[in-house]
Design an enzyme around this catalytic site. Structure first.
Site, PDB file in Angstrom:
ATOM      1  N   GLU A 183      -4.690   8.119 141.647  1.00  0.00           N
ATOM      2  CA  GLU A 183      -5.073   8.911 140.625  1.00  0.00           C
ATOM      3  C   GLU A 183      -5.174   8.737 139.390  1.00  0.00           C
ATOM      4  OE1 GLU A 183      -4.940  13.857 139.796  1.00  0.00           O
ATOM      5  OE2 GLU A 183      -3.555  13.019 141.171  1.00  0.00           O
TER       6      GLU A 183
ATOM      7  N   ASP B 126     -11.134  13.415 129.708  1.00  0.00           N
ATOM      8  CA  ASP B 126     -11.336  14.070 128.512  1.00  0.00           C
ATOM      9  C   ASP B 126     -12.930  13.809 128.215  1.00  0.00           C
ATOM     10  OD1 ASP B 126     -11.542  14.345 125.565  1.00  0.00           O
ATOM     11  OD2 ASP B 126      -9.715  13.901 125.340  1.00  0.00           O
TER      12      ASP B 126
ATOM     13  N   LYS C 131     -18.169  15.181 121.296  1.00  0.00           N
ATOM     14  CA  LYS C 131     -19.002  14.576 120.092  1.00  0.00           C
ATOM     15  C   LYS C 131     -19.710  13.658 120.475  1.00  0.00           C
ATOM     16  CE  LYS C 131     -16.412  16.916 116.452  1.00  0.00           C
ATOM     17  NZ  LYS C 131     -15.616  16.698 115.118  1.00  0.00           N
TER      18      LYS C 131
ATOM     19  N   ASP D 263     -15.943  19.450 134.170  1.00  0.00           N
ATOM     20  CA  ASP D 263     -16.553  20.774 133.517  1.00  0.00           C
ATOM     21  C   ASP D 263     -17.462  20.545 132.478  1.00  0.00           C
ATOM     22  OD1 ASP D 263     -14.698  20.316 131.835  1.00  0.00           O
ATOM     23  OD2 ASP D 263     -13.479  22.093 132.013  1.00  0.00           O
TER      24      ASP D 263
ATOM     25  N   THR E 189      -7.692  24.819 139.873  1.00  0.00           N
ATOM     26  CA  THR E 189      -6.515  25.076 138.789  1.00  0.00           C
ATOM     27  C   THR E 189      -6.609  26.395 138.104  1.00  0.00           C
ATOM     28  OG1 THR E 189      -7.792  23.832 136.990  1.00  0.00           O
ATOM     29  CG2 THR E 189      -6.248  22.574 138.616  1.00  0.00           C
TER      30      THR E 189
ATOM     31  N   GLU F  58      -9.609  25.922 135.481  1.00  0.00           N
ATOM     32  CA  GLU F  58     -10.905  25.900 135.885  1.00  0.00           C
ATOM     33  C   GLU F  58     -11.210  27.102 136.447  1.00  0.00           C
ATOM     34  OE1 GLU F  58     -13.227  23.738 139.922  1.00  0.00           O
ATOM     35  OE2 GLU F  58     -10.966  23.332 139.234  1.00  0.00           O
TER      36      GLU F  58
END
Length: 248
Positions: free
Chosen positions: A74, A149, A153, A185, A227, A230
């Protein structure tokens, strides 16, 4: 606006799996470092990892020999909520987890103690160097990259983790038939991830034939929990995209 092709995305010459962020380590996390760190923190070493030795105490009585237990990598587990859930759900699988954010590492150590987990090891080091130097070719049963992340931009898109050079390295470390599961997401990032994974010759999209209605994306696998973050996003109408590819 979505790039027209991978050639339109400017990637840096070297890959890093993280950007260091400030954060306060709580007293509980510090205690977890002291009490559980010696067992569950795996030091970085520029040499191939002995999986059986690293997870020597993970196999419970009656389980297969530790050397035959599958290992899943992970990259970037945040505060460890999903990691601990999956490790508890899949006790016969070992999880090697990379994260450099100290409060996140401390939080996962606390979860390990609270949930009495034995099948997690944490390497608080850049995942790219871990892949390059510690993971032999075709050694992994799977890899998870959840909610990296998105660097919203456009001028920062080049900092995104999931790009062709990293995926090539990672695919080479997966066993034939092993899987790579990414989730995000942020729709523009989902589109870029789909392009990058589709372009890697060692991977195939497992959802294309089974779920053509999802246009290359996959249903959320049963093991990945929703989570709190989420769930909050879903209530606000935000989407989540899962991508599951298989090593060929």
């Amino acid at each position: 606006m979505r790039p027209q092709s991978l050639a339109d995305v400017a990637f840096p010459k070297t890959i890093k799996s993280f950007v260091r962020r400030a954060g306060r380590t709580t007293s509980g996390q510090t205690k977890a470092f002291d009490e559980l760190g010696p067992t569950f923190l795996l030091p970085y070493q520029p040499a191939p990892l002995d999986f059986a030795a690293a997870f020597a105490d993970a196999a419970a009585a009656g389980d297969p020999a530790n050397s035959s237990r599958p290992t899943v990598l992970e990259i970037g587990f945040g505060m460890g909520e999903a990691t601990a859930h999956i490790a508890e759900l899949l006790p016969g699988t070992n999880f090697l987890c990379c994260e450099v954010h100290e409060p996140g590492v401390g939080a996962l150590l606390k979860r390990i103690g609270a949930q009495r987990l034995r099948n997690i090891r944490i390497c608080a080091h850049d995942a790219v160097e871990v892949i390059d130097h510690m993971l032999p070719q075709q050694s992994l049963a799977g890899a998870h990259i959840f909610f990296p992340d998105p660097w919203h931009k456009k001028k920062h898109n080049k900092r995104r983790l999931i790009q062709a050079p990293l995926i090539a390295k990672l695919a080479a470390r997966l066993k034939v038939g092993a899987y790579l599961h990414c989730a995000t997401d942020w729709q523009p990032y989902a589109e870029q991830i789909l392009d990058v994974l589709n372009a890697e010759p060692l991977l195939k999209n497992t959802a294309s034939e089974k779920h053509p209605e999802l246009l290359g994306y996959a249903p959320k696998p049963h093991y990945r929990p929703l989570t709190k973050f989420e769930n909050r996003g879903l209530k606000l109408g935000h989407g989540v995209w899962d991508l599951v590819f298989e090593r060929v």
